[in-house]
Enzyme design. Structure first.
Site, PDB file in Angstrom:
ATOM      1  N   GLU A   1       0.871  -1.169   0.000  1.00  0.00           N
ATOM      2  CA  GLU A   1       0.000   0.000   0.000  1.00  0.00           C
ATOM      3  C   GLU A   1       0.913   1.225   0.000  1.00  0.00           C
ATOM      4  OE1 GLU A   1      -2.745   0.409   3.287  1.00  0.00           O
ATOM      5  OE2 GLU A   1      -3.477   2.309   2.463  1.00  0.00           O
TER       6      GLU A   1
ATOM      7  N   ARG B   1       5.653 -12.718   9.652  1.00  0.00           N
ATOM      8  CA  ARG B   1       6.298 -11.459   9.331  1.00  0.00           C
ATOM      9  C   ARG B   1       7.601 -11.338  10.088  1.00  0.00           C
ATOM     10  NH1 ARG B   1       2.458  -7.463   9.356  1.00  0.00           N
ATOM     11  NH2 ARG B   1       3.918  -5.786   9.708  1.00  0.00           N
TER      12      ARG B   1
ATOM     13  N   LYS C   1       4.152   0.626   9.878  1.00  0.00           N
ATOM     14  CA  LYS C   1       4.149   1.882   9.115  1.00  0.00           C
ATOM     15  C   LYS C   1       3.560   3.017   9.933  1.00  0.00           C
ATOM     16  CE  LYS C   1       3.290   0.094   4.699  1.00  0.00           C
ATOM     17  NZ  LYS C   1       2.465   0.190   3.512  1.00  0.00           N
TER      18      LYS C   1
HETATM   19  P1  ATP Z   1       0.566  -1.824   7.733  1.00  0.00           P
HETATM   20  O1  ATP Z   1       1.589  -1.718   8.840  1.00  0.00           O
HETATM   21  O2  ATP Z   1      -0.057  -0.515   7.356  1.00  0.00           O
HETATM   22  O3  ATP Z   1      -0.377  -2.996   7.811  1.00  0.00           O
HETATM   23  P2  ATP Z   1       2.150  -3.297   5.966  1.00  0.00           P
HETATM   24  O4  ATP Z   1       3.522  -3.133   6.499  1.00  0.00           O
HETATM   25  O5  ATP Z   1       1.421  -4.566   6.092  1.00  0.00           O
HETATM   26  O6  ATP Z   1       1.318  -2.094   6.471  1.00  0.00           O
HETATM   27  P3  ATP Z   1       1.729  -3.332   3.125  1.00  0.00           P
HETATM   28  O7  ATP Z   1       2.016  -2.249   2.171  1.00  0.00           O
HETATM   29  O8  ATP Z   1       0.357  -3.841   3.198  1.00  0.00           O
HETATM   30  O9  ATP Z   1       2.212  -2.810   4.486  1.00  0.00           O
HETATM   31  O10 ATP Z   1       2.739  -4.528   2.911  1.00  0.00           O
HETATM   32  C1  ATP Z   1       3.025  -5.092   1.676  1.00  0.00           C
HETATM   33  C2  ATP Z   1       3.411  -6.527   1.857  1.00  0.00           C
HETATM   34  O11 ATP Z   1       4.521  -6.641   2.722  1.00  0.00           O
HETATM   35  C3  ATP Z   1       2.290  -7.334   2.458  1.00  0.00           C
HETATM   36  O12 ATP Z   1       2.142  -8.514   1.711  1.00  0.00           O
HETATM   37  C4  ATP Z   1       2.741  -7.610   3.844  1.00  0.00           C
HETATM   38  O13 ATP Z   1       2.256  -8.835   4.284  1.00  0.00           O
HETATM   39  C5  ATP Z   1       4.256  -7.619   3.710  1.00  0.00           C
HETATM   40  N1  ATP Z   1       4.876  -7.223   4.963  1.00  0.00           N
HETATM   41  C6  ATP Z   1       4.620  -6.119   5.689  1.00  0.00           C
HETATM   42  N2  ATP Z   1       5.331  -6.113   6.823  1.00  0.00           N
HETATM   43  C7  ATP Z   1       6.073  -7.239   6.825  1.00  0.00           C
HETATM   44  C8  ATP Z   1       7.030  -7.806   7.731  1.00  0.00           C
HETATM   45  N3  ATP Z   1       7.357  -7.222   8.875  1.00  0.00           N
HETATM   46  N4  ATP Z   1       7.593  -8.990   7.385  1.00  0.00           N
HETATM   47  C9  ATP Z   1       7.286  -9.585   6.234  1.00  0.00           C
HETATM   48  N5  ATP Z   1       6.399  -9.108   5.345  1.00  0.00           N
HETATM   49  C10 ATP Z   1       5.798  -7.944   5.622  1.00  0.00           C
END
Ligand code: ATP
Ligand code: MG
Length: 559
Positions: free
Chosen positions: A38, A264, A274
């Site tokens: 996003e 994650r 974020k």
């Molecule tokens: P928010 O904190 O707003 O939920 P997000 O970090 O999940 O945001 P996205 O832009 O939705 O942000 O993430 C894009 C992709 O990265 C998604 O598929 C998410 O699952 C993955 N992702 C986000 N954070 C992690 C993390 N800490 N480890 C592994 N993958 C991640």
């Protein structure tokens, strides 16, 4: 070593195993993955794990990986984020080729499918407030309550939904919900919201839309439209999978992707949310998204971390199904390992102390040869000027040294790297009693660093010529958070007050000043450093990427 690490070293994990099996059974011939950020912030090292997984799988199985912006919330999304995300994925070494997509490309189709759900009696317009919807959703132990608007006719629902689209109602006045089951054990199936009213300008669709699809409604359908075979996301979406599948069942989608969830990345001394990262930037706790203390890709890059170190880190941590916290020391280990192999060696004096070599002829300068990398002869060598006035590191001198201090002290002899043995005769002090200059002698017979009479010295120190070296500012970074598991809900309290130390009077050798390279260098005995973008020709600025050894745990303890 954990089982995950073992699996990663073998290049295997449960997702790759599934893909392998799908190829073998003929379920899929071409593997298609996607990375779906996003654009509401910069990418961080957690995203790097997801990027390496999705793009890595595409590479290994000769498939393709799409970059898809999940741009369904125009109030939080910006072009700056779209641009930074693309730059960061490229910097990590991955490429989507022609496969750049936006969920907003599918707004029209998603809308039509929503009308289809209404016609099939599977969606309705709900006039309840957000608060009422929340209360009536029930809890984990209690079923939800049906909305009083749940039995609206198809005609009324279509009419209201079209008027929502036409912009007739204000934000929050109504939503479109799926009509599934308010008593479902899985709360995600209790009539989830598909569309909300939002009068906002979208970076790509402008003011065309007054309603925007929810993540749950947009995500799986976007996967289906793009023919994603393996939709890989983080564990928090596991409970959304039944809904993901429900949409694919009900809608005339061109493909039925399967969602898989992995753990994650969580790191000690780090927050990867974020919301928190945005707040750190907005509240001025850091200088920006690319502040070298940030766990963002842009921050790591500015700090001088090579992308290969990030890839190696992600490979070592592996991919598992259970959440865990990785020691930030593992990332640091990977950075040191890569930089030790690749970084050119240079000399810099962080806190200079002047040395005058009394028996060195005034006005004379000679050139000393210094090698650029001890393990890589092809990296060559450079010349450094040596003269009567030098700088050494202030910490390398002690007037009354304790027993085990072998560096410079009155009467003691040391080696200046690549140059000569020098012996300290006297320390000159200012009125405040601080040592401001050392008077030393050198032994001309020790040129190159060895004494013909075979006498030994116990310390070799870096140094710089006073005149030919250049002034520089050096920024030393420590962990942004002082606690190993900072509290995301009150993170400001856990910020490390000593996360940045600025040295304004450092000196660097000309080869450092002149190199305009994005690559980190090793400043001998100090660590790895990279030129910062704040540098000007008059004022050079360097960031410490990382020290040579892990001293952090000792300094701060285990939080
Ligand atoms: P928010 O904190 O707003 O939920 P997000 O970090 O999940 O945001 P996205 O832009 O939705 O942000 O993430 C894009 C992709 O990265 C998604 O598929 C998410 O699952 C993955 N992702 C986000 N954070 C992690 C993390 N800490 N480890 C592994 N993958 C991640
Ligand atoms: Mg997310």
């Amino acid at each position: 070593m954990t089982t995950e690490t073992v699996a990663a070293e073998a290049g295997r994990d449960f997702i790759r195993d599934i893909i392998q099996a799908d190829l073998q059974s003929g379920k899929h011939r071409d593997i298609v993955t996607r990375f779906p950020p996003e654009p509401n912030g910069y990418l961080h090292i957690g995203h790097a794990k997801s990027i390496a997984l999705n793009f890595g799988i595409a590479q290994e199985f000769s498939g393709r990986c799409h970059l898809r912006f999940d741009d369904t919330n125009p109030t939080k999304e910006e072009q700056e984020y779209i641009d930074s995300i693309q730059a960061d994925v490229h910097w990590l070494g991955y490429d989507w080729g022609k496969n750049l997509f936006y969920a907003s490309d599918y707004f029209e189709r998603l809308y039509e499918w929503a009308e289809g759900l209404i016609r099939a009696g599977l969606a309705y317009v709900d006039d309840q407030s957000q608060e009422e919807i929340r209360i009536n959703r029930g809890t984990l132990t209690e079923p939800g309550r049906n909305s009083p608007f749940r039995e609206r006719s198809v005609e009324e629902n279509l009419d209201l939904f079209r008027r929502m689209k036409a912009g007739e109602f204000q934000n929050g006045a109504r939503v479109l919900r799926a009509r599934i089951d308010m008593a479902a054990g899985n709360i995600n199936l209790r009539d989830p919201v598909l569309y909300r009213i939002l009068h906002a300008t979208h970076p790509r669709t402008g003011n065309t839309w007054s309603i925007y699809p929810s993540y749950d409604y947009a995500h799986g359908q976007s996967d289906a439209i793009e023919g994603i075979t393996h939709s890989i996301c983080t564990l928090e979406f596991e409970d959304h999978r039944p809904l993901y599948d429900w949409f694919l069942e009900q809608l005339p989608v061109p493909a039925k992707p399967h969602q898989y969830e992995f753990a994650r990345l969580n790191l000690t001394y780090t927050l990867l949310s974020k919301r928190v990262l945005t707040q750190l930037v907005r509240d001025g706790h850091v200088s920006g998204w690319d502040d070298p203390r940030m766990p963002t890709i842009a921050g790591l890059k500015r700090r001088g971390v090579p992308p290969a170190a990030v890839r190696e880190f992600v490979k070592r941590i592996g991919v598992a199904k259970a959440n865990s916290v990785v020691d930030v020391g593992m990332l640091e280990f990977c950075i040191r390992e890569e930089l030790n192999r690749t970084a050119l060696r240079r000399m810099a004096v962080l806190k200079p102390l002047k040395v005058v070599i009394e028996n060195y002829p005034e006005g004379q300068v000679e050139e000393i040869e210094a090698i650029n990398h001890p393990d890589d002869p092809s990296a060559g060598s450079r010349k450094i000027a040596f003269g009567r006035e030098l700088y050494i590191e202030r910490d390398d001198f002690m007037e009354s040294p304790p027993k085990k201090f072998f560096r410079l002290s009155p009467g003691n002899e040391v080696r200046l790297r690549y140059a000569y043995f020098i012996r300290c005769r006297e320390a000159i002090k200012d009125a405040a009693g601080e040592v401001v200059e050392l008077r030393c002698t050198y032994d001309p017979a020790t040129r190159g660093g060895n004494a013909p009479d075979g006498r030994k010295v116990k310390a070799t120190m870096h140094w710089l010529p006073a005149q030919q070296s250049r002034p520089a500012e050096i920024r030393l970074y420590n962990q942004l958070f002082a606690k190993s598991s900072p509290d995301a809900s009150n993170f400001a309290a856990d910020i490390n007050p000593l996360s940045l130390d600025v040295l304004k009077d450092a000196r660097v050798e000309p080869a450092i000043a002149e190199a305009n390279s994005p690559d980190a260098m090793q400043f001998e005995r100090q660590g790895y450093f990279v030129r910062d973008k704040d540098s000007t020709p008059e004022r050079l600025v360097f960031n410490r990427t990382i020290g040579l050894r892990d001293t952090f745990a000792k300094e701060v303890g285990k939080g």
